[in-house]
Write a protein that holds these residues in place. Structure first.
Motif, PDB file in Angstrom:
ATOM      1  N   ARG A   1      69.035  20.425  44.536  1.00  0.00           N
ATOM      2  CA  ARG A   1      68.235  21.037  43.784  1.00  0.00           C
ATOM      3  C   ARG A   1      68.216  20.039  42.491  1.00  0.00           C
ATOM      4  O   ARG A   1      69.278  19.925  42.004  1.00  0.00           O
TER       5      ARG A   1
ATOM      6  N   LYS B   1      71.167  21.042  50.717  1.00  0.00           N
ATOM      7  CA  LYS B   1      69.885  21.228  50.026  1.00  0.00           C
ATOM      8  C   LYS B   1      70.148  20.718  48.496  1.00  0.00           C
ATOM      9  O   LYS B   1      71.220  20.845  48.054  1.00  0.00           O
TER      10      LYS B   1
ATOM     11  N   SER C   1      63.211  20.825  45.066  1.00  0.00           N
ATOM     12  CA  SER C   1      64.566  20.852  46.052  1.00  0.00           C
ATOM     13  C   SER C   1      63.992  20.397  47.425  1.00  0.00           C
ATOM     14  O   SER C   1      62.921  20.343  47.772  1.00  0.00           O
TER      15      SER C   1
END
Length: 340
Positions: free
Chosen positions: A251, A249, A257
């Protein structure tokens, strides 16, 4: 309990093969899925992925698969709506649903389906005043339902042709916010566990979806979960088929995100964003083992959360073993009683 099984196929390009061969594997799998009793078969949308996956245009591939199957539902998992006009997407899928009544699913994703370069190219010419992604999803639902309000700027406009049965609309996601949007719009929700393995996020999303579901007009909540599964003759063989794979992921400082399939892709996405970013790396949840082992794992998971349908993707780097995995899974679930 009775659990429906479906398939999400990303048309992977195996080492030494071409995109044409990848689509051939997709067609073979769709036909076999129909034969083995799977409920639906979805194809994905990815951009700028190099030689990893072939599917960039799900609606085109769907039309090909509909013409070469007879009963199984075929759909998108999903169309990346941020790049497109809601009206045009509704028209595309209404054409498909007119050609194959009662067999078409329109799964919509909120992710870009690629890196910044492809996103900029796909959205070239978008200007100020464009709808937000959430507004686009709501607009798409109005076109699919033929329900533009009288005070809408385009009141009276229809997404032609009007099919005998509208395509089923599903919202794909892997976050609490996507679950809340599906609930607000009264849509079926597909949580992609295979791109977000956080149990906490999943449980929050499920609670949000059921707790905030808008049943206006008689809509009922429907939760589908996308899972990774690998089935082989023995637990040991299935374990050997697992590939090194991480969920990464990105961010961004702005709060956005996105989940990507490798650290390299995530680093590239972060650099192209022009913002400070952080990476969060997860191990995917892969339900792997013999037919009996995987059946027990998936039934326990479905029973715990009241899930009536699982849509399965299998990342095995061998087309024959991948096909066999889906066959063994279908056979395992065929032995499950319809009730109890």
């Amino acid at each position: 309990m009775s659990v429906k099984l479906s398939i999400l196929d990303q048309s992977p390009i195996f080492k030494g093969e071409t995109a044409r061969e990848a689509f051939g594997h997709t067609l073979e799998l769709a036909r076999k899925a129909e034969q083995w009793g799977y409920h639906r078969f979805w194809v994905s949308e990815h951009h700028d992925t190099g030689s990893f996956v072939a599917g960039t245009s799900p609606e085109v591939l769907i039309s090909y698969l509909l013409a070469r199957t007879e009963r199984i539902r075929i759909g998108s998992g999903g169309v990346m709506l941020q790049h497109y006009s809601p009206l045009k997407v509704a028209e595309n899928f209404n054409v498909l649903a007119t050609l194959a009544p009662g067999r078409v699913d329109l799964g919509v994703g909120r992710a870009p389906g690629g890196l910044h370069r492809s996103t900029k190219a796909l959205q070239q010419g978008f200007g100020e005043g464009a709808l937000s992604l959430d507004e686009k999803i709501a607009e798409l639902k109005r076109y699919v339902d033929d329900a533009l309000p009288d005070d809408h700027p385009f009141a009276g406009l229809k997404a032609y042709p009007v099919p005998p049965a509208a395509p089923e609309l599903h919202l794909l996601g892997g976050s609490e916010s996507s679950a809340e949007l599906a609930a607000k719009l009264g849509l079926s929700y597909v949580f992609a566990q295979f791109i977000n393995s956080s149990e906490e996020t999943f449980e929050k999303s499920v609670r949000a979806y059921y707790g905030k579901f808008n049943g206006e007009g008689g809509a009922k909540p429907r939760l589908i979960v996308g899972v990774y599964a690998i089935v082989a003759g023995t637990d040991e063989e299935a374990a050997s088929l697992r590939t090194e794979h991480k969920i990464v992921k990105v961010r961004l400082e702005s709060g956005r995100s996105v989940n990507l399939g490798s650290v390299e892709q995530a680093e590239q996405y972060g650099k192209e964003s022009g913002e400070p970013y952080e990476l969060e790396i997860q191990d995917p949840i892969i339900h792997h083992g013999s037919p009996g082992t995987v059946r027990e794992k998936l039934l326990a998971f479905a029973s715990r959360y009241g899930i009536e349908e699982l849509i399965v993707t299998t990342m095995v780097q061998d087309s024959a073993k991948r096909l066999r995995s889906y066959e063994l899974l279908a056979e395992a679930f065929a032995r499950v009683p319809a009730e109890g």
